[in-house]
Enzyme design. Structure first.
Site, PDB file in Angstrom:
ATOM      1  N   SER A 147      -4.126   3.206   1.216  1.00 48.71           N
ATOM      2  CA  SER A 147      -5.026   2.864   0.121  1.00 48.71           C
ATOM      3  C   SER A 147      -4.415   3.350  -1.186  1.00 48.71           C
ATOM      4  O   SER A 147      -3.560   4.249  -1.194  1.00 48.71           O
ATOM      5  CB  SER A 147      -6.380   3.545   0.339  1.00 48.71           C
ATOM      6  OG  SER A 147      -7.135   3.613  -0.857  1.00 48.71           O
TER       7      SER A 147
ATOM      8  N   TYR B 271     -10.539  11.723   1.616  1.00 46.14           N
ATOM      9  CA  TYR B 271     -10.097  10.359   1.906  1.00 46.14           C
ATOM     10  C   TYR B 271      -8.692  10.135   1.346  1.00 46.14           C
ATOM     11  O   TYR B 271      -7.814   9.591   2.034  1.00 46.14           O
ATOM     12  CB  TYR B 271     -11.073   9.355   1.297  1.00 46.14           C
ATOM     13  CG  TYR B 271     -10.662   7.904   1.504  1.00 46.14           C
ATOM     14  CD1 TYR B 271     -10.632   7.351   2.783  1.00 46.14           C
ATOM     15  CD2 TYR B 271     -10.308   7.107   0.420  1.00 46.14           C
ATOM     16  CE1 TYR B 271     -10.255   6.034   2.971  1.00 46.14           C
ATOM     17  CE2 TYR B 271      -9.938   5.778   0.602  1.00 46.14           C
ATOM     18  CZ  TYR B 271      -9.916   5.245   1.881  1.00 46.14           C
ATOM     19  OH  TYR B 271      -9.535   3.934   2.066  1.00 46.14           O
TER      20      TYR B 271
END
Length: 319
Positions: A158, A182
């Site tokens: 990501s 994350y």
């Protein structure tokens, strides 16, 4: 030699779909494993690979849901896998190896994003454990089949990888931040691909990390609607409002391209986005890959740490 982080002019882009990048590619006789291949980008990936002739194995934490989702897609099978449980990871790998099949493609697609603080295993932070450590262990346990197939391994990362790894507190024992956690997991995905490519290339195995782009999928299940409205992702009715967001088919394209494109023959260890190799991230610029995520010393450090945490390292065993 590791491919440098520069575009190769693939001819595809942000709006290309998984079907677009597979046009003219015949995957008949190949076997692909797609974790989380029954929801969101994973399901689009499964459909595209199966449509090109691959046999696709979809290991899933919710196997009944996976079976229902892939029903009617020829050439797809499901199995049980909980990436947050290392015994489950080992069990899936052992069942697959018993089948005697080689693996041509592995796409580490499954993941969790911005969840409440959760501990798994011996107290590991759940995003790091699920998104990285589970996939790390999976590839190591599956290595005989992966090496036999000279597979491509794709780690789905990501843009959040830019947040980096918190080396001094990787399990967030001194205070949990769901987005920092994350980002750490996504940085780990890139570093994993860098080191796996170094270790695996002599066996013909190449590894890539990809940023699929921004897409509304079940990955956002831990986010409140108001949070996504405030971020400008959706309106009050849940409709997408950010023009940069992709459809699931477009979001799946980069991981499918990295897993199959002949344009990447002889390459590996790079971060890809919009169906091409990404450029290095600039100060304040959008997109690209941050230097810390492709740093070979950090990649080797993370691999050694992951081996210590999970107790598995097929390359150490081979030396």
């Amino acid at each position: 030699m590791t491919t440098p982080q520069h575009k190769i002019g693939s001819g595809f882009g942000a709006r290309s779909t998984a079907d677009d990048v597979l046009s003219g590619i015949d995957l008949s006789g190949s076997t692909a494993i797609v974790t989380g291949g029954y929801s969101g980008l994973g399901l689009e990936t499964t459909r595209a690979l199966a449509g090109a002739g691959a046999r696709v194995v979809v290991p899933a934490r919710r196997r009944a849901a996976a079976q229902e989702a892939v029903e009617g897609i020829d050439g797809v099978e499901t199995d049980d896998l909980d990436l947050s449980d290392l015994e489950s990871v080992r069990g899936f790998a052992e069942r697959f190896l018993v089948s005697g099949r080689k693996v041509d493609i592995v796409i580490n697609n499954a993941g969790v994003m911005a969840c409440p603080e959760t501990r798994v295993g011996p107290g590991w932070e759940a995003q790091f454990a699920t998104n990285h450590l589970g996939h790390y262990a999976l590839i190591n346990h599956l290595w005989p089949a992966i090496a036999r197939g000279g597979a491509r391994v794709v780690a789905v990362s990501s843009g959040a990888h830019g947040l980096g790894v918190r080396w001094d507190d990787m399990q967030f024992e001194r205070g949990y931040d769901r987005w920092q956690a994350y980002g750490q997991a996504k940085a780990a995905n890139v570093l994993f691909a860098v080191q796996l490519d170094v270790l695996g290339r002599d066996a013909g195995v190449r590894a890539f990390a990809v940023h699929p782009g921004s897409i509304l999928t079940p990955l956002q299940r831990h986010l409140a609607k108001a949070e996504m409205v405030d971020a400008g992702w959706i309106d009050e009715n849940g409709n997408p409002t950010d023009p940069t967001f992709k459809t699931p088919g477009q979001g799946a394209a980069t991981q499918v391209w990295a897993a199959t494109s002949p344009q990447l023959a002889g390459m590996g260890g790079v971060y890809c986005e919009d169906c091409d190799i990404a450029e290095p991230a600039g100060d304040g610029s959008e997109g690209g890959v941050h230097a810390h995520a492709t740093d070979p010393e950090q990649a080797a450090r993370l691999w050694a740490l992951s081996a210590d945490l999970t107790g598995v390292d097929v390359f150490a065993a081979a030396t």
